[in-house]
Design a protein around this motif. Structure first.
Motif, mmCIF file in Angstrom:
data_model
loop_
_atom_site.group_PDB
_atom_site.id
_atom_site.type_symbol
_atom_site.label_atom_id
_atom_site.label_comp_id
_atom_site.label_asym_id
_atom_site.label_seq_id
_atom_site.Cartn_x
_atom_site.Cartn_y
_atom_site.Cartn_z
ATOM 1 N N VAL A 143 0.839 -1.206 0.000
ATOM 2 C CA VAL A 143 0.000 0.000 0.000
ATOM 3 C C VAL A 143 0.869 1.250 0.000
ATOM 4 O O VAL A 143 0.605 2.213 -0.733
ATOM 5 C CB VAL A 143 -0.960 -0.007 1.208
ATOM 6 N N ILE A 144 1.965 1.230 0.787
ATOM 7 C CA ILE A 144 2.815 2.423 0.862
ATOM 8 C C ILE A 144 3.520 2.628 -0.480
ATOM 9 O O ILE A 144 3.639 3.759 -0.964
ATOM 10 C CB ILE A 144 3.820 2.293 2.026
ATOM 11 N N ALA B 242 1.063 4.085 -2.721
ATOM 12 C CA ALA B 242 0.782 5.467 -2.327
ATOM 13 C C ALA B 242 1.851 6.412 -2.835
ATOM 14 O O ALA B 242 1.563 7.574 -3.151
ATOM 15 C CB ALA B 242 0.661 5.556 -0.808
ATOM 16 N N ILE C 6 0.885 7.286 -6.199
ATOM 17 C CA ILE C 6 -0.314 8.121 -6.150
ATOM 18 C C ILE C 6 0.069 9.549 -5.763
ATOM 19 O O ILE C 6 -0.453 10.520 -6.320
ATOM 20 C CB ILE C 6 -1.337 7.522 -5.166
ATOM 21 N N MET D 58 -3.528 -0.731 -6.060
ATOM 22 C CA MET D 58 -3.793 0.626 -5.568
ATOM 23 C C MET D 58 -3.604 1.646 -6.682
ATOM 24 O O MET D 58 -4.427 2.548 -6.858
ATOM 25 C CB MET D 58 -2.851 0.953 -4.398
ATOM 26 N N ILE E 274 -6.499 1.223 -9.332
ATOM 27 C CA ILE E 274 -7.777 1.786 -8.891
ATOM 28 C C ILE E 274 -7.721 3.303 -8.934
ATOM 29 O O ILE E 274 -8.633 3.963 -9.439
ATOM 30 C CB ILE E 274 -8.131 1.291 -7.468
ATOM 31 N N TYR E 275 -6.604 3.869 -8.447
ATOM 32 C CA TYR E 275 -6.516 5.334 -8.405
ATOM 33 C C TYR E 275 -6.576 5.925 -9.813
ATOM 34 O O TYR E 275 -7.300 6.891 -10.051
ATOM 35 C CB TYR E 275 -5.222 5.777 -7.716
ATOM 36 N N SER F 68 -2.185 2.818 6.954
ATOM 37 C CA SER F 68 -1.834 2.919 5.533
ATOM 38 C C SER F 68 -3.063 2.777 4.639
ATOM 39 O O SER F 68 -3.226 3.542 3.688
ATOM 40 C CB SER F 68 -0.768 1.882 5.180
ATOM 41 N N VAL F 69 -3.917 1.806 4.930
ATOM 42 C CA VAL F 69 -5.071 1.567 4.054
ATOM 43 C C VAL F 69 -6.228 2.488 4.420
ATOM 44 O O VAL F 69 -6.762 3.195 3.574
ATOM 45 C CB VAL F 69 -5.519 0.083 4.116
ATOM 46 N N VAL G 137 -4.758 5.453 1.864
ATOM 47 C CA VAL G 137 -5.163 5.265 0.471
ATOM 48 C C VAL G 137 -6.667 5.404 0.276
ATOM 49 O O VAL G 137 -7.114 6.020 -0.690
ATOM 50 C CB VAL G 137 -4.650 3.899 -0.028
ATOM 51 N N VAL H 117 -7.804 8.893 -0.097
ATOM 52 C CA VAL H 117 -7.483 9.412 -1.431
ATOM 53 C C VAL H 117 -8.505 8.920 -2.447
ATOM 54 O O VAL H 117 -8.970 9.680 -3.314
ATOM 55 C CB VAL H 117 -6.054 8.983 -1.825
ATOM 56 N N PHE H 118 -8.900 7.642 -2.340
ATOM 57 C CA PHE H 118 -9.900 7.101 -3.266
ATOM 58 C C PHE H 118 -11.227 7.847 -3.117
ATOM 59 O O PHE H 118 -11.880 8.172 -4.106
ATOM 60 C CB PHE H 118 -10.119 5.606 -3.006
ATOM 61 N N ALA I 202 -10.907 11.221 -4.701
ATOM 62 C CA ALA I 202 -10.927 11.102 -6.158
ATOM 63 C C ALA I 202 -12.345 10.852 -6.659
ATOM 64 O O ALA I 202 -12.774 11.440 -7.663
ATOM 65 C CB ALA I 202 -9.995 9.980 -6.602
#
Lengths: 274, 81
Positions: A168-169, A172, A175, A257, A260-261, B58-59, B63, B66-67, B70
């Motif tokens: 995830v990091i 990120a 992102i 991640m 999806i972003y 973190s999740v 993130v 951010v989702f 968006a």
């Protein structure tokens, strides 16, 4: 209708509250989970897998199937987002905006693309120039974020962390790049096709490590079978097997991640981001 | 942790959770949701579940916020109901 919904919600909430009374107290040593399962993990995980962090040992070894399907779920989420949002047929806009990088002059081109040199970059109507401070800070920070993510993946045996968090990091960090510059810059670093392929490869690494164990004569995901491949004893092989599947999880999660972003922030058009 | 501080964090979790449901501005709801995740992360850390706290940070706080932002950016910012 609203009142019925409220009554149902309150009633089920009250029932759940009532049911918690039957649960064993938090941290109760006499609860069923603490009498035989937890002590086994706490006492035996070090000698069976040589992994100091019990959580990692449980997630990737004792509960290997669970984590494998979690990775598959993450992959499916990325795939679902792609199928729902990606725009495959798009009409080319009649005019495009280009910016001359050196002078900052914006050029509007109608019809066909100009044979533009590298001095020009394409911009969008919704595009806002990236702020200098944000751009510089992100550029300085991103390498450290990625280094930390790799540390989290590789050090999951000893400290909190592992494939999911590290992945995830890592995702990120890309992102952050997409947000501080624009989506096209990030997509240039991490192409959509590469993203999708790596996403599947991550799952494949996990399932492949499991299948390799099966081929070498032990059960699926029984990393002790990797001994002849890794040239070490069975317990160290278990530790290394956990690392291999964590890398698989990390790759899959990172790409999902980003995937999806990109689909979400550009409505599947991959031209302009947030 | 000191129980007063624990209680304060727990109260904030409840307030932020209700706030994220009640607020009309969807961007505000997304930010409140991130705050909720962060408070839960603090609580997990207090309970000694550092791995879960790490995932939550973190999740949940990172993130997924951010989702949400968006998604709000590409749809509408205000709810109809």
């Amino acid at each position: 209708m609203k009142i019925i919904g409220l009554v149902i919600a309150v009633l089920s909430g009250a029932l759940l509250m009532y049911a918690t009374v039957d649960f064993p107290a938090w941290g109760d040593p006499a609860s069923p989970a603490s009498t035989y399962l937890s002590p086994h993990f706490i006492e035996k995980s070090m000698e069976e897998t040589s992994v100091p962090n019990i959580v990692t040992a449980v997630l990737a070894d004792y509960r290997g199937y669970d984590t494998m399907y979690e990775t598959t779920v993450i992959f499916s989420a990325g795939l679902a987002c792609f199928i729902l949002l990606r725009v495959f047929l798009r009409e080319e806009p009649g005019e495009r905006l280009y910016r001359h990088v050196l002078t900052g002059v914006t050029v509007r081109v109608e019809g066909a693309k100009l044979p533009l040199s590298d001095d020009f970059e394409r911009i969008d109507a919704m595009w806002t120039p990236p702020d200098l401070i944000i751009k510089t800070v992100c550029r300085l920070l991103i390498p450290f974020i990625q280094l930390f993510a790799l540390y989290v993946i590789a050090h999951g045996h000893h400290s909190p962390g592992g494939g999911f968090q590290g992945g995830v990091i890592l995702g990120a960090s890309i992102i952050v790049l997409a947000m501080s510059q624009d989506l096209r810059t990030a997509v240039r670093r991490m192409r959509e096709k590469l993203d999708a392929i790596l996403c599947a490869i991550g799952v494949l690494i996990y399932a492949g490590a499991g299948a390799l164990c099966l081929l070498l004569g032990l059960n699926f995901l029984d990393y002790g079978a990797l001994t002849p491949v890794l040239h070490c004893d069975a317990i160290t092989a278990r530790s290394h097997g956990i690392l291999i599947v964590e890398i698989g999880v990390g790759v899959a999660v990172m790409c999902t991640m980003i995937w999806i972003y990109c689909n979400l922030s550009s409505m599947g058009k991959y031209d302009e981001g947030l | 942790m000191i129980w007063q501080l624990d209680l304060a964090v727990l109260t904030l979790v409840v307030i932020v959770a209700i706030g994220s449901l009640m607020v009309k501005d969807l961007l505000g709801a997304a930010i409140l949701f991130g705050a909720y995740s962060f408070m839960m992360c603090v609580l997990w850390t207090v309970m000694g579940a550092v791995d879960v706290a790490f995932t939550e940070a973190s999740v949940g706080a990172g993130v997924s916020t951010v989702f949400f932002v968006a998604a709000v950016f590409r749809t509408s910012r205000r709810t109809k109901d």
